[in-house]
Scaffold this active site. Structure first.
Site, PDB file in Angstrom:
ATOM      1  N   GLU A 102      46.076  58.366  38.605  1.00 17.35           N
ATOM      2  CA  GLU A 102      45.659  59.645  38.707  1.00 17.35           C
ATOM      3  C   GLU A 102      46.992  60.529  38.470  1.00 17.35           C
ATOM      4  O   GLU A 102      46.756  61.534  38.045  1.00 17.35           O
ATOM      5  CB  GLU A 102      45.165  59.884  40.047  1.00 17.35           C
ATOM      6  CG  GLU A 102      43.843  59.619  40.099  1.00 17.35           C
ATOM      7  CD  GLU A 102      43.032  60.540  41.427  1.00 17.35           C
ATOM      8  OE1 GLU A 102      43.706  60.826  42.612  1.00 17.35           O
ATOM      9  OE2 GLU A 102      41.562  60.284  41.585  1.00 17.35           O
TER      10      GLU A 102
ATOM     11  N   HIS B 107      42.182  32.213  34.866  1.00 21.08           N
ATOM     12  CA  HIS B 107      41.181  31.568  34.371  1.00 21.08           C
ATOM     13  C   HIS B 107      39.925  32.128  33.911  1.00 21.08           C
ATOM     14  O   HIS B 107      38.809  31.684  33.495  1.00 21.08           O
ATOM     15  CB  HIS B 107      40.477  30.497  35.411  1.00 21.08           C
ATOM     16  CG  HIS B 107      41.716  29.383  35.843  1.00 21.08           C
ATOM     17  ND1 HIS B 107      41.726  28.208  35.420  1.00 21.08           N
ATOM     18  CD2 HIS B 107      42.541  29.513  36.589  1.00 21.08           C
ATOM     19  CE1 HIS B 107      42.567  27.580  35.800  1.00 21.08           C
ATOM     20  NE2 HIS B 107      43.105  28.492  36.558  1.00 21.08           N
TER      21      HIS B 107
ATOM     22  N   LYS C  81      32.353  65.463  38.460  1.00 26.73           N
ATOM     23  CA  LYS C  81      31.996  66.084  39.787  1.00 26.73           C
ATOM     24  C   LYS C  81      31.046  67.483  39.334  1.00 26.73           C
ATOM     25  O   LYS C  81      29.815  67.291  40.082  1.00 26.73           O
ATOM     26  CB  LYS C  81      33.109  66.769  40.606  1.00 26.73           C
ATOM     27  CG  LYS C  81      33.647  65.562  41.405  1.00 26.73           C
ATOM     28  CD  LYS C  81      34.642  66.364  42.454  1.00 26.73           C
ATOM     29  CE  LYS C  81      35.610  65.488  43.058  1.00 26.73           C
ATOM     30  NZ  LYS C  81      36.651  66.038  43.594  1.00 26.73           N
TER      31      LYS C  81
HETATM   32  O1  PA5 Z   1      44.733  61.597  45.397  1.00 31.84           O
HETATM   33  C1  PA5 Z   1      43.574  62.347  45.486  1.00 31.84           C
HETATM   34  O2  PA5 Z   1      44.151  63.481  45.435  1.00 31.84           O
HETATM   35  C2  PA5 Z   1      42.331  62.102  45.428  1.00 31.84           C
HETATM   36  O3  PA5 Z   1      42.006  60.610  45.177  1.00 31.84           O
HETATM   37  C3  PA5 Z   1      41.605  62.342  46.650  1.00 31.84           C
HETATM   38  O4  PA5 Z   1      42.350  61.588  47.764  1.00 31.84           O
HETATM   39  C4  PA5 Z   1      40.057  61.958  46.609  1.00 31.84           C
HETATM   40  O5  PA5 Z   1      39.543  62.680  45.450  1.00 31.84           O
HETATM   41  C5  PA5 Z   1      39.589  62.385  47.831  1.00 31.84           C
HETATM   42  O6  PA5 Z   1      39.445  63.596  48.111  1.00 31.84           O
HETATM   43  P1  PA5 Z   1      39.347  64.370  49.424  1.00 31.84           P
HETATM   44  O7  PA5 Z   1      40.364  63.943  50.303  1.00 31.84           O
HETATM   45  O8  PA5 Z   1      39.553  66.109  49.520  1.00 31.84           O
HETATM   46  O9  PA5 Z   1      38.072  63.913  50.089  1.00 31.84           O
END
Ligand code: PA5
Length: 429
Positions: free
Chosen positions: A283, A304, A418
């Site tokens: 990310e 393996h 989303k």
């Molecule tokens: O690193 C990030 O920002 C994301 O992985 C969020 O943690 C994830 O989308 C969950 O979001 P939230 O904590 O707002 O529910």
């Protein structure tokens, strides 16, 4: 305490790192001077210096521990992977089968939309005393919100509304989002996630620390490990900084055509650590059409299954291996006077030593197959070394992303699915 050791065969010489020195220095300065893109999300950098809410976390953890056989952590992505990485790294591989327990079992929800998973979880919870820890920074993410609605209803049915409120802990933004509203209205115990800490960098806040403390682990030792690692990294603006070496080689090898960085571990309990690492790098770096794809492999089992491709397939990969030198438990390999299976030659080694030799053999094989190796070594897995590793990879990730010239702290790509989902489900705008 943590030794970071690199091998890179033929593809890239150590001296080549010097060519990136200026860029690494400028990336390092963007982190310490907080003047790069995403500078408003640098709160993770100094978390190890701040122990201010550890006693409150421990107090609430002990309240939950006294009431619950199970804690269900509801969250997705950065809101649960850090806690799960640490809890699984420190727990038995067969934790859920241990019947005489000193600590609540931590289970997870809100990280998937599987109806079977939820139905099975509800079935298990009917028979057990449990509490819920719902974690969402935005307080609006669909998967955890839906899981919370379902599990809250089951909790209320079992304990009544008032007792249910006592068994819910919410970790969310100070003001924004539905979850904060629910917490205020119902008087849930709650912690806030600071504006300047993004989800995947939040393991050293209550997001990670509360579930870890409920599971019975020493969060102070974890913070100590992170603090020691911070001291190693933060002021060392030279190529001897292990985070510079890691970020530098990843970028160098990416510029030479490598496309995948696979995280290798040799203990099943580290699989979630690998998934935490995957999210952190995926990310943070995968944007603007750039970035190494972070994969993860568990050895020796994957040797393996994936070993053939890695050794002989397309030369796309580099590898980051987490080496844990010592096992925390010992067993004996039995002597067999007949030696029909021909294994007596192994008796001069422990099982862990054989695992270490498998790691060395894999390293040599993959180097000869043109796969550059980063080996990150720790003496053993405990709270302190995990704290150090978490901080090491967070710092190295921010450095690597800045060197790649992307903003390490946003994730614009996550919104596309989303929005499609909301449209398909007919959500009101
Ligand atoms: O690193 C990030 O920002 C994301 O992985 C969020 O943690 C994830 O989308 C969950 O979001 P939230 O904590 O707002 O529910």
């Amino acid at each position: 305490m943590i030794i970071v050791d690199f091998d890179f065969a033929g593809i890239c010489e150590k001296e080549e790192l010097q060519t990136l020195e200026k860029e690494l220095l400028s990336s390092h300065n963007l982190i310490v001077n907080a003047n790069g893109e995403g500078k408003e999300f640098l709160g993770w950098r100094d978390l190890p210096l701040n122990n201010e809410n550890l006693s409150e976390i421990k107090e609430i953890a002990s309240f939950i521990r006294n009431k619950s056989e199970i804690l269900v952590v509801i969250g997705i992505g950065g809101s649960y992977l850090g806690a799960r990485a640490v809890i699984e790294a420190l727990s038995s591989s067969f934790e859920s089968l241990i019947s005489k327990r000193d600590n609540p079992l931590v289970l997870y929800a809100g990280d998937n939309l599987s109806e079977d998973y939820m139905a099975e979880l509800l079935e298990i919870l009917k028979e057990r005393d449990y509490s819920l820890c719902v974690i969402s920074k935005s307080g609006t993410t669909t998967e955890p919100a839906l899981a919370f609605r379902i599990l809250k209803r089951a909790l209320e049915k079992k304990y009544g509304e008032e007792e249910a409120k006592e068994r819910i802990i919410a970790i969310t933004d100070r003001e924004k989002g539905i979850l904060r509203l629910l917490a205020k209205e119902n008087g849930y115990k709650s912690f806030e996630i600071k504006d300047d800490v993004g989800g995947r960098f939040s393991v050293l806040t209550p997001v990670g620390l509360l579930p870890i403390a409920v599971a019975g682990f020493d969060i102070e030792a974890m913070m100590q490990g992170a603090r020691e690692m911070r001291a190693v990294l933060i002021d060392n603006k030279s190529i001897s900084n292990p985070a510079w070496q890691y970020a530098g080689f990843r970028n160098l090898l990416y510029s030479k055509g490598k496309k995948i960085d696979a995280f290798l571990c040799y203990q099943p309990t580290l699989q979630y650590f690998a998934r935490w690492w995957q999210q952190l790098f995926g990310e943070s770096e995968g944007k603007d059409g750039k970035g190494l794809f972070p994969a993860s492999l568990l050895n020796t089992t994957d040797l393996h299954s994936m070993g053939q491709y890695i050794q002989d397939g397309e030369k796309l990969m580099i590898e980051t291996t987490l080496q844990v030198k010592n096992a925390n438990k010992q067993i004996e390999i039995p002597f067999d006077s007949n030696d029909k299976d021909g294994l007596n030659y192994l008796l001069s080694h422990t099982l862990n030593q054989i695992n270490q030799i498998a790691l060395q053999a894999t390293k040599q094989a993959h180097i000869s197959g043109g796969i550059p190796q980063f080996i990150v070594s720790v003496d053993r897995i405990n709270e302190k070394t995990l704290g150090a590793l978490l901080y090491f990879f967070e710092f190295a990730c921010a450095l690597s992303a800045y060197t790649l010239k992307v903003n390490p702290f946003n994730q614009p790509g996550v919104e596309t699915y989303k929005n499609n989902m909301f449209e398909l489900l007919g959500k009101n705008k």
